[in-house]
Design a protein around this motif. Structure first.
Motif: not given
Length: 70
Positions: A17-39
């Motif tokens: 569960y800890g690593v799964a939660a970390f993966i979800l957080f990383m997916l959020f970070i990747i999505g935010h990075l894509a949004w901010e960079s207007k990819a």
């Protein structure tokens, strides 16, 4: 014994569960990075593919363990 749980039980819980939660957080970070960079669509796909490909290994390990324990 920590809080009534053995070290093996705690490690199993956090590795699942800890690593799964970390993966979800990383997916959020990747999505935010894509949004901010207007990819754009393709750029977002490439970001998720390149940065998120390692998550597939963790998910495959979880599914393989589940399959063998059935």
């Amino acid at each position: 014994m920590i809080f009534g749980y053995t070290e093996e039980q705690l490690a199993s819980f956090f590795l699942t569960y800890g690593v799964a939660a970390f993966i979800l957080f990383m997916l959020f970070i990747i999505g935010h990075l894509a949004w901010e960079s207007k990819a754009g669509r393709f750029g977002t796909f490439v970001l998720f593919l390149g940065l998120g490909l390692g998550f597939v290994g963790f998910l495959a390990k979880f599914i393989i363990q589940w399959w063998f324990q059935r």
